[in-house]
Design a protein around this motif. Structure first.
Motif, short mmCIF file in Angstrom:
data_model
loop_
_atom_site.label_atom_id
_atom_site.label_comp_id
_atom_site.label_asym_id
_atom_site.label_seq_id
_atom_site.Cartn_x
_atom_site.Cartn_y
_atom_site.Cartn_z
N THR A 1 0.81 -1.22 0.00
CA THR A 1 0.00 0.00 0.00
C THR A 1 0.84 1.26 0.00
OG1 THR A 1 -1.76 -1.18 1.17
CG2 THR A 1 -1.85 1.22 1.20
N GLN A 2 1.96 1.25 0.72
CA GLN A 2 2.79 2.46 0.77
C GLN A 2 3.38 2.81 -0.59
OE1 GLN A 2 3.29 -0.28 2.55
NE2 GLN A 2 5.42 -0.98 2.49
N ASP A 3 3.57 1.81 -1.43
CA ASP A 3 4.08 2.08 -2.78
C ASP A 3 2.99 2.61 -3.71
OD1 ASP A 3 6.47 1.17 -1.89
OD2 ASP A 3 6.52 -0.66 -3.10
N LEU A 4 1.73 2.42 -3.34
CA LEU A 4 0.62 2.87 -4.17
C LEU A 4 0.18 4.30 -3.88
CD1 LEU A 4 -1.67 -0.33 -4.16
CD2 LEU A 4 -0.13 0.43 -5.97
N ILE A 5 0.74 4.90 -2.83
CA ILE A 5 0.30 6.25 -2.44
C ILE A 5 0.60 7.27 -3.53
CG2 ILE A 5 0.66 8.13 -0.80
CD1 ILE A 5 1.11 6.09 1.37
N LEU A 6 1.83 7.28 -4.03
CA LEU A 6 2.19 8.25 -5.07
C LEU A 6 1.41 8.00 -6.37
CD1 LEU A 6 3.89 10.69 -5.79
CD2 LEU A 6 5.74 9.16 -6.48
N PRO A 7 1.32 6.76 -6.87
CA PRO A 7 0.47 6.54 -8.06
C PRO A 7 -0.98 6.94 -7.83
CG PRO A 7 1.87 4.64 -7.67
CD PRO A 7 2.04 5.54 -6.49
N ALA A 8 -1.50 6.72 -6.62
CA ALA A 8 -2.89 7.11 -6.34
C ALA A 8 -3.05 8.62 -6.39
CB ALA A 8 -3.32 6.56 -4.98
N LEU A 9 -2.08 9.35 -5.86
CA LEU A 9 -2.14 10.81 -5.91
C LEU A 9 -2.09 11.30 -7.36
CD1 LEU A 9 0.22 11.72 -2.94
CD2 LEU A 9 -2.24 12.10 -3.05
N VAL A 10 -1.23 10.71 -8.17
CA VAL A 10 -1.14 11.09 -9.58
C VAL A 10 -2.44 10.76 -10.30
CG1 VAL A 10 0.04 10.59 -11.75
CG2 VAL A 10 1.36 10.84 -9.65
N LEU A 11 -3.00 9.59 -10.03
CA LEU A 11 -4.24 9.18 -10.68
C LEU A 11 -5.40 10.10 -10.31
CD1 LEU A 11 -5.56 6.98 -12.45
CD2 LEU A 11 -5.98 5.67 -10.37
N ALA A 12 -5.33 10.68 -9.11
CA ALA A 12 -6.43 11.51 -8.62
C ALA A 12 -6.33 12.97 -9.06
CB ALA A 12 -6.47 11.47 -7.08
N THR A 13 -5.23 13.37 -9.70
CA THR A 13 -5.04 14.79 -10.00
C THR A 13 -6.12 15.36 -10.91
OG1 THR A 13 -3.51 14.11 -11.76
CG2 THR A 13 -2.54 14.79 -9.64
N GLY A 14 -6.43 14.66 -12.01
CA GLY A 14 -7.45 15.17 -12.92
C GLY A 14 -8.82 15.23 -12.28
N SER A 15 -9.18 14.19 -11.55
CA SER A 15 -10.48 14.16 -10.88
C SER A 15 -10.53 15.15 -9.72
CB SER A 15 -10.77 12.75 -10.36
OG SER A 15 -10.83 11.83 -11.42
N PHE A 16 -9.38 15.41 -9.10
CA PHE A 16 -9.33 16.38 -8.00
C PHE A 16 -9.82 17.75 -8.46
CE2 PHE A 16 -6.91 19.84 -6.03
CZ PHE A 16 -7.27 19.70 -4.69
N ALA A 17 -9.38 18.15 -9.64
CA ALA A 17 -9.81 19.45 -10.15
C ALA A 17 -11.32 19.49 -10.36
CB ALA A 17 -9.08 19.75 -11.46
N MET A 18 -11.89 18.41 -10.88
CA MET A 18 -13.33 18.36 -11.12
C MET A 18 -14.10 18.34 -9.80
SD MET A 18 -13.61 18.53 -14.33
CE MET A 18 -15.38 18.24 -14.39
N ILE A 19 -13.61 17.61 -8.81
CA ILE A 19 -14.28 17.55 -7.51
C ILE A 19 -14.27 18.91 -6.84
CG2 ILE A 19 -14.08 16.62 -5.17
CD1 ILE A 19 -15.32 14.69 -7.08
#
Length: 309
Positions: free
Chosen positions: A172-190
């Motif tokens: 899970t700790q290795d997935l934190i950075l990919p999850a943040l990158v994956l969420a960037t586009g949706s973050f703006a919409m949210i």
């Protein structure tokens, strides 16, 4: 409520049949022979080709092939890849990884995106609001692969806070950075969606009535403003959750995540049609289930919502 649940479940059946038929048609009805493509430039013996075609029912009419596939779904059998490995085994290896990646992304969106959008909507026209709009516009404009490489460079190589690639077993700790990158586009919409919803809700009569009754700001914001503003946000997140799982191909490729997105991409390149069809079908089921659960969750967010009997 029970009647509504039954009707929604019944509505899922024709949607599932229609989508699976279209998926199967688009993948298997394309020109070319997937069996011949397996051997690349080599010429396989005709007996081997016929044996493989019979094994995967490719010697049958298209509608018969689809019925075999549909029957397998209801039995819990997603078929066998051209490499001989059951698709369920491949799914069992990759699906939990992508599920954790998408769940982490949604968690970041709920915490950071809703919080920023709420503050921005409550402070409309202020410095924080203007900054949030500018940042969200930048995030929408920048391609996801650029964000991924920049995040690897800054947070992985220069600062050393995260690993640049996901290790064995995808901890899970290795997935934190990919999850943040994956969420960037949706973050703006949210952020923008929450901001607009908060501004609209703040001007409604029941909010002004609550303030006129002397309720404190700490009571009005979470109970009356935020709770009613979350309905469109939750709807977007429900759709986005499936999008994050299916659309994580680029992110999983950058960070070497052994998930669904990368597996589907490799299956398309190798011509593994059974794997592609089975994985996309599972994604369709996830969309249907998540949207059903979100519809039922509306009543929790807004007591005014009552489903017709």
């Amino acid at each position: 409520m029970a009647g509504y649940i039954v009707r929604r479940v019944l509505q899922v059946i024709p949607v599932l049949l229609g989508t699976t038929f279209l998926i199967y048609f688009m993948v298997f009805a394309m020109p070319g022979d997937p069996i011949i493509a397996l051997f690349g430039e080599k010429t396989p013996p005709p007996a081997v080709v016929e044996q493989l075609r019979e094994r995967y029912h490719l010697d049958q009419p298209f509608i018969v092939q689809y019925l075999y596939f549909l029957g397998g779904i209801f039995r819990g059998d997603l078929g066998t890849s051209f490499s001989g490995q059951p698709v369920t085994e491949i799914l069992a290896q990759t699906f939990p990884v992508t599920l954790r990646l998408a769940a982490l992304s949604v968690f970041f969106l709920m915490v950071a995106g809703v919080s920023v959008g709420l503050v921005s909507g409550l402070r409309k026209g202020g410095i924080f609001d203007a900054s949030a709009l500018v940042v969200s516009l930048i995030l929408i404009s920048v391609p996801i692969f650029v964000v991924g490489f920049v995040a690897q460079l800054i947070f992985g190589i220069q600062l050393g806070w995260f690993r640049t690639t996901v290790g064995t077993g995808a901890p899970t700790q290795d997935l934190i950075l990919p999850a943040l990158v994956l969420a960037t586009g949706s973050f703006a919409m949210i952020v923008r969606l929450t901001r607009a919803s908060v501004i609209e809700t703040s001007g409604l009569d029941f909010v002004r009535t609550a303030a006129s009754k002397g309720l404190s700001r700490k009571r009005i914001v979470p109970v009356h403003i935020l709770r009613n503003s979350l309905i469109p946000v939750v709807t977007y997140l429900a759709v986005d959750f499936g999008t994050l799982m299916v659309g994580a191909v680029v992110t999983e490729g950058i960070f070497n995540v052994p998930g669904v997105g990368r597996t589907v991409y490799q299956a398309i390149i190798r011509g593994e049609n059974p794997t592609v069809v089975a994985f996309v079908t599972v994604m369709v089921l996830i969309y249907l289930v998540v949207n059903l659960l979100i519809d039922l969750f509306y009543a929790v967010l807004d007591p005014r919502i009552r489903y017709a009997k």
